[in-house]
Design a protein around this motif. Structure first.
Motif, mmCIF file in Angstrom:
data_model
loop_
_atom_site.group_PDB
_atom_site.id
_atom_site.type_symbol
_atom_site.label_atom_id
_atom_site.label_comp_id
_atom_site.label_asym_id
_atom_site.label_seq_id
_atom_site.Cartn_x
_atom_site.Cartn_y
_atom_site.Cartn_z
ATOM 1 N N PRO A 73 0.584 -1.102 -0.284
ATOM 2 C CA PRO A 73 0.046 0.168 0.705
ATOM 3 C C PRO A 73 0.801 1.308 0.270
ATOM 4 N N GLU A 74 2.634 0.931 0.509
ATOM 5 C CA GLU A 74 3.138 2.631 -0.179
ATOM 6 C C GLU A 74 3.136 3.065 -0.885
ATOM 7 N N ALA A 75 3.857 1.567 -1.847
ATOM 8 C CA ALA A 75 4.400 2.139 -3.329
ATOM 9 C C ALA A 75 3.274 3.048 -3.877
ATOM 10 N N ASP A 76 4.108 3.218 -5.036
ATOM 11 C CA ASP A 76 3.797 5.009 -5.753
ATOM 12 C C ASP A 76 2.453 4.358 -7.000
ATOM 13 N N CYS A 77 1.560 5.207 -6.891
ATOM 14 C CA CYS A 77 0.321 4.877 -7.406
ATOM 15 C C CYS A 77 1.224 5.331 -9.293
ATOM 16 N N GLY A 78 2.105 5.700 -9.035
ATOM 17 C CA GLY A 78 2.351 6.380 -10.535
ATOM 18 C C GLY A 78 2.746 5.238 -11.291
ATOM 19 N N THR A 79 3.192 4.388 -10.608
ATOM 20 C CA THR A 79 3.839 2.976 -11.809
ATOM 21 C C THR A 79 2.631 2.470 -12.427
ATOM 22 N N ALA A 80 1.315 2.562 -10.839
ATOM 23 C CA ALA A 80 0.324 1.247 -11.459
ATOM 24 C C ALA A 80 -0.047 2.181 -12.786
ATOM 25 N N ASN A 81 -0.308 4.648 -12.995
ATOM 26 C CA ASN A 81 -0.798 4.886 -13.831
ATOM 27 C C ASN A 81 0.185 4.889 -14.932
ATOM 28 N N ARG A 82 1.671 4.258 -14.708
ATOM 29 C CA ARG A 82 2.542 3.793 -16.095
ATOM 30 C C ARG A 82 1.905 3.201 -16.959
ATOM 31 N N LEU A 83 1.863 1.591 -16.144
ATOM 32 C CA LEU A 83 1.138 0.474 -16.153
ATOM 33 C C LEU A 83 -0.065 0.253 -17.416
ATOM 34 N N ILE A 84 -1.255 1.178 -16.639
ATOM 35 C CA ILE A 84 -1.869 1.564 -17.529
ATOM 36 C C ILE A 84 -1.867 2.360 -18.884
ATOM 37 N N GLU A 85 -1.117 3.018 -18.976
ATOM 38 C CA GLU A 85 -0.567 3.969 -19.786
ATOM 39 C C GLU A 85 -0.211 2.577 -21.045
ATOM 40 N N GLU A 86 0.372 2.218 -20.409
ATOM 41 C CA GLU A 86 1.399 1.191 -21.998
ATOM 42 C C GLU A 86 0.449 0.621 -22.479
ATOM 43 N N HIS A 87 -0.669 0.289 -21.381
ATOM 44 C CA HIS A 87 -1.526 -0.805 -21.693
ATOM 45 C C HIS A 87 -2.583 -0.565 -22.542
ATOM 46 N N LEU A 88 -2.800 1.053 -22.472
ATOM 47 C CA LEU A 88 -3.637 1.392 -23.324
ATOM 48 C C LEU A 88 -2.958 1.808 -24.810
ATOM 49 N N HIS A 89 -1.437 2.113 -24.780
ATOM 50 C CA HIS A 89 -1.227 2.425 -26.339
ATOM 51 C C HIS A 89 -1.252 0.814 -26.885
ATOM 52 N N HIS A 90 -1.005 -0.161 -25.836
ATOM 53 C CA HIS A 90 -0.877 -2.033 -26.855
ATOM 54 C C HIS A 90 -2.375 -1.632 -27.350
#
Length: 155
Positions: A73-90
């Motif tokens: 829970p303390e991890a950076d939420c930006g990582t999830a956002n970047r993953l979704i951004e990459e997935h959206l690109h695919h």
């Protein structure tokens, strides 16, 4: 609860639950004295999360990364956002590929009036022509590009 109850509750086939366990996406449950798997609400929540990710056509590696964030829970939420951004690109690349495929199929269909013998079929003649098929994101994956092989194609 037993595996059948978990399957019914989540709408997930028993074999898929076992597969997710083998792949490490779903933690192994405790066992009863009779050696039956015993699941709890944490399994229901995690399996529901996994199934939601799969409904968005995410790969196991993408799901694994999101689960790792969920588990910290303390991890950076930006990582999830970047993953979704990459997935959206695919997904956008795949949509473009599908639109191109649709256009190619319409072009093929327009070459044929649907009458006559197959030896004179313009569709078959066109498909016999030598040429390079268009490059797809799947080809790029095998050529070492960033796209994950098999992403967004159901087999």
């Amino acid at each position: 609860m037993k595996i059948g109850e978990l399957a019914t509750l989540t709408g997930c086939p028993v074999e898929t639950i076992r597969y997710y366990e083998r792949e490490g996406l779903l933690p192994a449950p405790s066992r009863s004295a009779g050696n039956y798997r015993q699941y709890d609400t944490a399994h229901v929540e995690r399996l529901s999360f996994i199934r939601h990710c799969r409904s968005l056509d995410m790969t196991q590696e993408e799901i694994r990364a999101l689960l790792a964030l969920r588990d910290r829970p303390e991890a950076d939420c930006g990582t999830a956002n970047r993953l979704i951004e990459e997935h959206l690109h695919h997904v956008e690349v795949r949509i473009a590929e599908l639109q191109s495929l649709r256009d190619q199929l319409k072009d093929l269909q327009a070459r044929c009036n649907g009458d006559g013998a197959s030896q004179a079929c313009a569709i078959l003649r066109e498909l016999e022509q030598l040429g390079q098929p268009p490059v797809t994101s799947e080809d790029c994956a095998h050529a070492g590009h960033l796209h994950v092989p098999g992403v967004h194609r159901r087999g």
